[in-house]
Design a protein around this motif. Structure first.
Motif, mmCIF file in Angstrom:
data_model
loop_
_atom_site.group_PDB
_atom_site.id
_atom_site.type_symbol
_atom_site.label_atom_id
_atom_site.label_comp_id
_atom_site.label_asym_id
_atom_site.label_seq_id
_atom_site.Cartn_x
_atom_site.Cartn_y
_atom_site.Cartn_z
ATOM 1 N N GLY A 245 0.793 -1.217 0.000
ATOM 2 C CA GLY A 245 0.000 0.000 0.000
ATOM 3 C C GLY A 245 0.826 1.267 0.000
ATOM 4 N N ILE A 246 1.971 1.224 -0.709
ATOM 5 C CA ILE A 246 2.861 2.384 -0.761
ATOM 6 C C ILE A 246 2.975 2.895 -2.198
ATOM 7 N N GLU A 247 3.487 4.107 -2.360
ATOM 8 C CA GLU A 247 3.599 4.701 -3.694
ATOM 9 C C GLU A 247 4.876 4.286 -4.406
ATOM 10 N N HIS A 248 5.972 4.156 -3.658
ATOM 11 C CA HIS A 248 7.271 3.858 -4.241
ATOM 12 C C HIS A 248 7.882 2.642 -3.535
ATOM 13 N N PRO A 249 8.586 1.792 -4.267
ATOM 14 C CA PRO A 249 9.152 0.576 -3.645
ATOM 15 C C PRO A 249 10.435 0.868 -2.868
ATOM 16 N N ILE A 250 10.337 1.841 -1.970
ATOM 17 C CA ILE A 250 11.471 2.282 -1.164
ATOM 18 C C ILE A 250 11.143 2.027 0.302
ATOM 19 N N ILE A 251 11.881 1.130 0.921
ATOM 20 C CA ILE A 251 11.689 0.841 2.341
ATOM 21 C C ILE A 251 12.881 1.422 3.091
ATOM 22 N N GLY A 252 12.591 2.179 4.123
ATOM 23 C CA GLY A 252 13.647 2.840 4.880
ATOM 24 C C GLY A 252 13.662 2.389 6.320
ATOM 25 N N ALA B 233 8.357 10.183 8.337
ATOM 26 C CA ALA B 233 8.592 11.028 7.167
ATOM 27 C C ALA B 233 8.761 10.201 5.901
ATOM 28 N N ILE B 234 9.415 9.041 6.010
ATOM 29 C CA ILE B 234 9.560 8.155 4.846
ATOM 30 C C ILE B 234 8.197 7.682 4.374
ATOM 31 N N SER B 235 7.356 7.271 5.315
ATOM 32 C CA SER B 235 6.018 6.798 4.950
ATOM 33 C C SER B 235 5.187 7.919 4.332
ATOM 34 N N LYS B 236 5.268 9.108 4.889
ATOM 35 C CA LYS B 236 4.486 10.229 4.367
ATOM 36 C C LYS B 236 4.964 10.653 2.981
ATOM 37 N N ALA B 237 6.240 10.331 2.662
ATOM 38 C CA ALA B 237 6.780 10.671 1.336
ATOM 39 C C ALA B 237 6.505 9.582 0.305
ATOM 40 N N GLY B 238 5.790 8.527 0.698
ATOM 41 C CA GLY B 238 5.394 7.504 -0.257
ATOM 42 C C GLY B 238 6.129 6.195 -0.162
ATOM 43 N N GLU C 43 -0.328 8.431 14.861
ATOM 44 C CA GLU C 43 -0.864 9.785 14.781
ATOM 45 C C GLU C 43 -0.139 10.657 13.761
ATOM 46 N N HIS C 44 1.093 10.281 13.397
ATOM 47 C CA HIS C 44 1.919 11.179 12.589
ATOM 48 C C HIS C 44 2.313 10.618 11.218
ATOM 49 N N THR C 45 1.702 9.541 10.799
ATOM 50 C CA THR C 45 1.989 9.009 9.457
ATOM 51 C C THR C 45 0.885 9.336 8.460
ATOM 52 N N GLY C 46 -0.122 10.062 8.894
ATOM 53 C CA GLY C 46 -1.187 10.458 7.986
ATOM 54 C C GLY C 46 -1.934 9.281 7.385
ATOM 55 N N GLY C 47 -2.014 8.187 8.132
ATOM 56 C CA GLY C 47 -2.697 7.005 7.623
ATOM 57 C C GLY C 47 -1.864 6.185 6.654
ATOM 58 N N ARG C 48 -0.606 6.582 6.418
ATOM 59 C CA ARG C 48 0.271 5.845 5.516
ATOM 60 C C ARG C 48 0.828 4.605 6.229
ATOM 61 N N PRO C 49 1.159 3.561 5.466
ATOM 62 C CA PRO C 49 1.680 2.325 6.070
ATOM 63 C C PRO C 49 3.080 2.520 6.657
ATOM 64 N N TYR C 50 3.378 1.729 7.686
ATOM 65 C CA TYR C 50 4.728 1.675 8.248
ATOM 66 C C TYR C 50 4.963 0.275 8.792
ATOM 67 N N GLY C 51 6.218 -0.034 9.109
ATOM 68 C CA GLY C 51 6.560 -1.352 9.635
ATOM 69 C C GLY C 51 7.491 -1.237 10.823
ATOM 70 N N PRO D 133 16.388 17.018 4.728
ATOM 71 C CA PRO D 133 15.105 16.443 5.129
ATOM 72 C C PRO D 133 14.820 15.156 4.352
ATOM 73 N N VAL D 134 14.063 14.267 4.949
ATOM 74 C CA VAL D 134 13.736 12.982 4.327
ATOM 75 C C VAL D 134 13.074 13.179 2.967
ATOM 76 N N ALA D 135 12.117 14.089 2.875
ATOM 77 C CA ALA D 135 11.377 14.274 1.625
ATOM 78 C C ALA D 135 12.297 14.635 0.466
ATOM 79 N N GLU D 136 13.343 15.395 0.731
ATOM 80 C CA GLU D 136 14.291 15.770 -0.322
ATOM 81 C C GLU D 136 15.056 14.550 -0.822
ATOM 82 N N ILE D 137 15.418 13.658 0.079
ATOM 83 C CA ILE D 137 16.127 12.441 -0.325
ATOM 84 C C ILE D 137 15.227 11.567 -1.187
#
Length: 366
Positions: A10-17, A27-32, A57-65, A343-347
């Motif tokens: 359920g992610i936008e990009h196949p990047i796991i951090g 921040a990684i999850s919120k960036a996709g 509370e801080h992932t905006g409903g985005r998936p995380y592990g 910042p994470v989003a820039e990376i």
């Protein structure tokens, strides 16, 4: 940049951090991508529970592990006091002598005490799994291979897939037989626990060895390297060292400024693979501390988890010095690409644009 892994997780990009920082993971999850929070720093399961509440509370409903550590060999249980009795006095004396030679003072009374050995025990790791499964996590990874089969079954019963790191094709086959869903092919270049085979060789070997999605780890810090990993058959990439020099990391661990300074200064040659951090081979930032352990009079590192118990208090003192030449930190060879704190989003943006540029270059060669 989209693969079947994106649909599965359920992610936008196949990047796991992977990161020990909840701020970076979120921040990684919120960036996709998929932020994976390392749990080993939590000796207290209630503290992990509170941090995962924060993640919710801080992932905006985005998936995380989450990532846990389950060593396979004894000793794996007991209190810190029990395990401390198994550490030879000569090892304790060497650590104290080395800290004195390096000019490292005792910790001030109000200094933060970072987590030590208990996070490496099966009992604590199991409590991490139980806590994590009470939250909407999308992945559990084990940094030391396959978790016990009953833990894999426990995760599956909650609809959560399991990932495990592998440094050889035979490890990957064993993981899949045990029920692991994703194999992380971690090459020699990687930070932390890593094997002896380089990513360019290891990744296609593991892709060919198992009928399961494979994530590429080790030496991935640009979009070009992501493209190369996908070209070799990976379903996505697993990144770690890339996130150490981020602005968000300091929100979780404000005392890490010296570590970030050391990373920005470092080249890809400034790491060393050694057992001095945990008792298992792990790639670390090369410092005066690692050099001391390489001296002829240094004792052999102890097995896991005793080595981590031995050196954890020393790591606290080393970090408190705020000296970039003394900090002790797992880091991969990709740190040679880190030239500033960002910042994470820039990376993430750079990974995506670099990937597209790599594809465009390849298209011109057709």
């Amino acid at each position: 940049m989209h693969t079947a892994l994106c649909d599965t997780l359920g992610i936008e990009h196949p990047i796991i951090g992977f990161t020990p920082s909840e701020h970076v993971a979120a921040a990684i999850s919120k960036a996709g991508g998929l932020g994976v929070l390392g749990c080993v720093r939590f000796n207290d399961a209630d503290e992990l529970d509170r941090v995962l509440d924060w993640m919710d509370e801080h992932t905006g409903g985005r998936p995380y592990g989450v990532d846990v550590v389950m060593p396979a060999k004894v000793p794996t249980e007991g209190t810190q006091v029990d395990l401390d009795k198994l550490i030879p006095e000569e090892h304790k004396a060497f650590v104290e002598r080395t800290l004195k030679d390096l000019g490292v003072p005792e910790l001030p009374e109000d200094a933060e005490q970072r987590a030590g050995v208990l996070g490496w025990l099966h009992s604590v790791a199991r409590s991490h799994v139980e806590v994590a499964l009470r939250h909407p996590i999308k992945l559990i990874a084990n940094a030391l291979g396959s978790p016990p089969v009953d833990v894999i079954e426990q995760a599956h019963a909650h609809g959560v897939p399991v990932a495990a790191l592998a440094g050889k094709a035979e490890h990957a086959r064993r993981h899949v037989r045990n029920g692991v869903d994703f194999v992380v092919a971690q090459g020699y270049e990687a930070g932390g626990h890593t094997g002896e085979i380089g990513s360019m060789v290891l990744l296609p070997e593991i892709v060919d060895a198992v009928d399961a999605p494979v994530l590429a780890a080790g030496g991935i810090g640009s979009g070009r390297q992501v493209a190369a990993a996908l070209a070799l058959g990976a379903a996505g990439v697993w990144t770690g060292s890339l996130w150490l020099a981020t602005e968000e990391y300091l929100q979780t661990m404000p005392a890490s400024a010296a570590m970030q300074t050391a990373l920005v200064r470092a080249t890809s040659s400034d790491t060393v693979r050694t057992r001095i951090y945990t008792g298992k081979p792990a790639r670390l930032l090369k410092t005066r501390w690692t050099q001391a352990w390489a001296a002829p009079d240094a004792p052999e590192p102890l097995p896991m988890p005793l080595q981590n118990l031995l050196v954890s208090p020393a790591h606290n003192r080393l970090h408190e010095t705020n000296d970039p030449e003394l900090v002790s930190m797992p880091a991969g060879q990709i740190i040679g690409r880190i030239d500033r704190v960002r910042p994470v989003a820039e990376i993430i943006e750079d990974l995506l644009s670099g990937y597209e540029e790599a594809l465009a270059r390849l298209e011109k060669t057709r």
